[in-house]
Design an enzyme around this catalytic site. Sequence first.
Site, PDB file in Angstrom:
ATOM      1  CG  ASN A  27      -0.201  -0.017   2.513  1.00 52.38           C
ATOM      2  OD1 ASN A  27       0.603   0.867   2.789  1.00 52.38           O
ATOM      3  ND2 ASN A  27      -0.434  -1.053   3.306  1.00 52.38           N
ATOM      4  CB  VAL A  36       1.308 -10.912  -1.150  1.00 57.33           C
ATOM      5  CG1 VAL A  36       1.223  -9.539  -1.788  1.00 57.33           C
ATOM      6  CG2 VAL A  36       2.613 -11.603  -1.517  1.00 57.33           C
ATOM      7  CG  ASP A  37       2.440  -5.102   2.349  1.00 57.03           C
ATOM      8  OD1 ASP A  37       1.832  -4.048   2.596  1.00 57.03           O
ATOM      9  OD2 ASP A  37       3.679  -5.185   2.413  1.00 57.03           O
ATOM     10  CB  SER A 120      -4.861  -4.788  -7.795  1.00 58.29           C
ATOM     11  OG  SER A 120      -4.188  -3.590  -7.482  1.00 58.29           O
ATOM     12  CB  THR A 121      -6.311 -10.263  -7.857  1.00 55.31           C
ATOM     13  OG1 THR A 121      -5.284 -11.017  -7.198  1.00 55.31           O
ATOM     14  CG2 THR A 121      -5.845  -9.829  -9.230  1.00 55.31           C
ATOM     15  N   GLY A 122      -6.543  -9.142  -4.544  1.00 55.64           N
ATOM     16  CA  GLY A 122      -6.982  -9.574  -3.216  1.00 55.64           C
ATOM     17  C   GLY A 122      -7.787  -8.475  -2.557  1.00 55.64           C
ATOM     18  CE1 TYR A 124      -5.490  -1.749  -1.255  1.00 56.28           C
ATOM     19  CE2 TYR A 124      -3.924  -1.400  -3.036  1.00 56.28           C
ATOM     20  CZ  TYR A 124      -4.338  -1.155  -1.732  1.00 56.28           C
ATOM     21  OH  TYR A 124      -3.594  -0.353  -0.916  1.00 56.28           O
TER      22      TYR A 124
HETATM   23  N1  APR Z   1       2.362 -15.543  -2.064  1.00 60.00           N
HETATM   24  C1  APR Z   1       1.832 -15.238  -3.279  1.00 60.00           C
HETATM   25  N2  APR Z   1       0.668 -14.596  -3.440  1.00 60.00           N
HETATM   26  C2  APR Z   1      -0.008 -14.271  -2.311  1.00 60.00           C
HETATM   27  C3  APR Z   1       0.474 -14.548  -1.001  1.00 60.00           C
HETATM   28  C4  APR Z   1       1.714 -15.217  -0.919  1.00 60.00           C
HETATM   29  N3  APR Z   1       2.262 -15.519   0.276  1.00 60.00           N
HETATM   30  N4  APR Z   1      -0.443 -14.089  -0.103  1.00 60.00           N
HETATM   31  C5  APR Z   1      -1.449 -13.559  -0.816  1.00 60.00           C
HETATM   32  N5  APR Z   1      -1.201 -13.677  -2.136  1.00 60.00           N
HETATM   33  C6  APR Z   1      -2.015 -13.275  -3.277  1.00 60.00           C
HETATM   34  C7  APR Z   1      -3.492 -13.133  -3.059  1.00 60.00           C
HETATM   35  O1  APR Z   1      -4.124 -14.405  -3.101  1.00 60.00           O
HETATM   36  C8  APR Z   1      -3.861 -12.272  -4.249  1.00 60.00           C
HETATM   37  O2  APR Z   1      -4.019 -13.081  -5.400  1.00 60.00           O
HETATM   38  O3  APR Z   1      -1.597 -11.969  -3.650  1.00 60.00           O
HETATM   39  C9  APR Z   1      -2.624 -11.386  -4.457  1.00 60.00           C
HETATM   40  C10 APR Z   1      -2.795  -9.938  -4.038  1.00 60.00           C
HETATM   41  O4  APR Z   1      -3.637  -9.877  -2.892  1.00 60.00           O
HETATM   42  P1  APR Z   1      -3.306  -8.895  -1.660  1.00 60.00           P
HETATM   43  O5  APR Z   1      -2.122  -9.386  -0.952  1.00 60.00           O
HETATM   44  O6  APR Z   1      -4.574  -8.717  -0.900  1.00 60.00           O
HETATM   45  O7  APR Z   1      -2.893  -7.518  -2.353  1.00 60.00           O
HETATM   46  P2  APR Z   1      -3.783  -6.423  -3.088  1.00 60.00           P
HETATM   47  O8  APR Z   1      -5.081  -6.967  -3.583  1.00 60.00           O
HETATM   48  O9  APR Z   1      -2.849  -5.777  -4.077  1.00 60.00           O
HETATM   49  O10 APR Z   1      -4.118  -5.394  -1.919  1.00 60.00           O
HETATM   50  C11 APR Z   1      -3.063  -4.653  -1.375  1.00 60.00           C
HETATM   51  O11 APR Z   1      -3.596  -5.348   0.839  1.00 60.00           O
HETATM   52  O12 APR Z   1      -2.202  -6.454   2.213  1.00 60.00           O
HETATM   53  C12 APR Z   1      -2.684  -5.218   1.910  1.00 60.00           C
HETATM   54  O13 APR Z   1      -0.896  -3.746   2.510  1.00 60.00           O
HETATM   55  C13 APR Z   1      -1.601  -4.310   1.413  1.00 60.00           C
HETATM   56  O14 APR Z   1      -3.048  -2.417   1.552  1.00 60.00           O
HETATM   57  C14 APR Z   1      -2.423  -3.324   0.648  1.00 60.00           C
HETATM   58  C15 APR Z   1      -3.488  -4.200   0.005  1.00 60.00           C
END
Ligand code: APR
Length: 176
Positions: A27, A36-37, A120-122, A124
């Site tokens: 973020n 994943v963050d 962005s697929t989680g 976001y």
């Molecule tokens: N390894 C690979 N992919 C992962 C992992 C992992 N350990 N954990 C989660 N993912 C995948 C999720 O399944 C999804 O497909 O990463 C993708 C992105 O999802 P998010 O992590 O939720 O990220 P995003 O949708 O970009 O949202 C970002 O979420 O975690 C917070 O700090 C981050 O505010 C920011 C927002």
Amino acid sequence: MPLEPRLQVLRGDITTLAIDAIVNAANESLLGGGGVDGAIHRAAGPELLDYCRTLDGCKPGEAKLSPGFNLPARWIIHTVGPIWRGSQYNESMTLANCYLASLTIAKAMQFEDIAFPAISTGVYGYPLNQATMIAVETCATFIEDSPFPARIHFVCFTPDAEAAYHIAVGSHGPRK
Ligand code: APR
């Protein structure tokens, strides 16, 4: 249609990959979060947060580099994807820019292998099929003109993501 060998799809946890760089879906604060963050910060350890504090945040569509610290990956490319709000806010351009900005760093650093999560697929909320098509198109176009990165790994944490990437990579195929 033979797949483009420089684009790989794999199932797994991106924090386990011992490669040049993994990309973090962060973020704007770059100070950690969930998904994943959160996984990357947990695996990299507290030095990552200390380092990220010096980066002064990151705008959506941009990317910044940090060491991998306790991760098996040597580097982390932090990028901030768009929050999906129904496609009226240029989300597709911002998402493409995340891949482009990350690849630009990888080229400058001459990384051989980098791995992307499905940005962005989680949290976001970006629709998976649209996001994976943007990821593959942007990456395939970039590597046409650049030997670095040599290989791009799309790391899928869920079966849905894996299926979506196989469709996106399969429908792209190597350019003539
Ligand atoms: N390894 C690979 N992919 C992962 C992992 C992992 N350990 N954990 C989660 N993912 C995948 C999720 O399944 C999804 O497909 O990463 C993708 C992105 O999802 P998010 O992590 O939720 O990220 P995003 O949708 O970009 O949202 C970002 O979420 O975690 C917070 O700090 C981050 O505010 C920011 C927002």
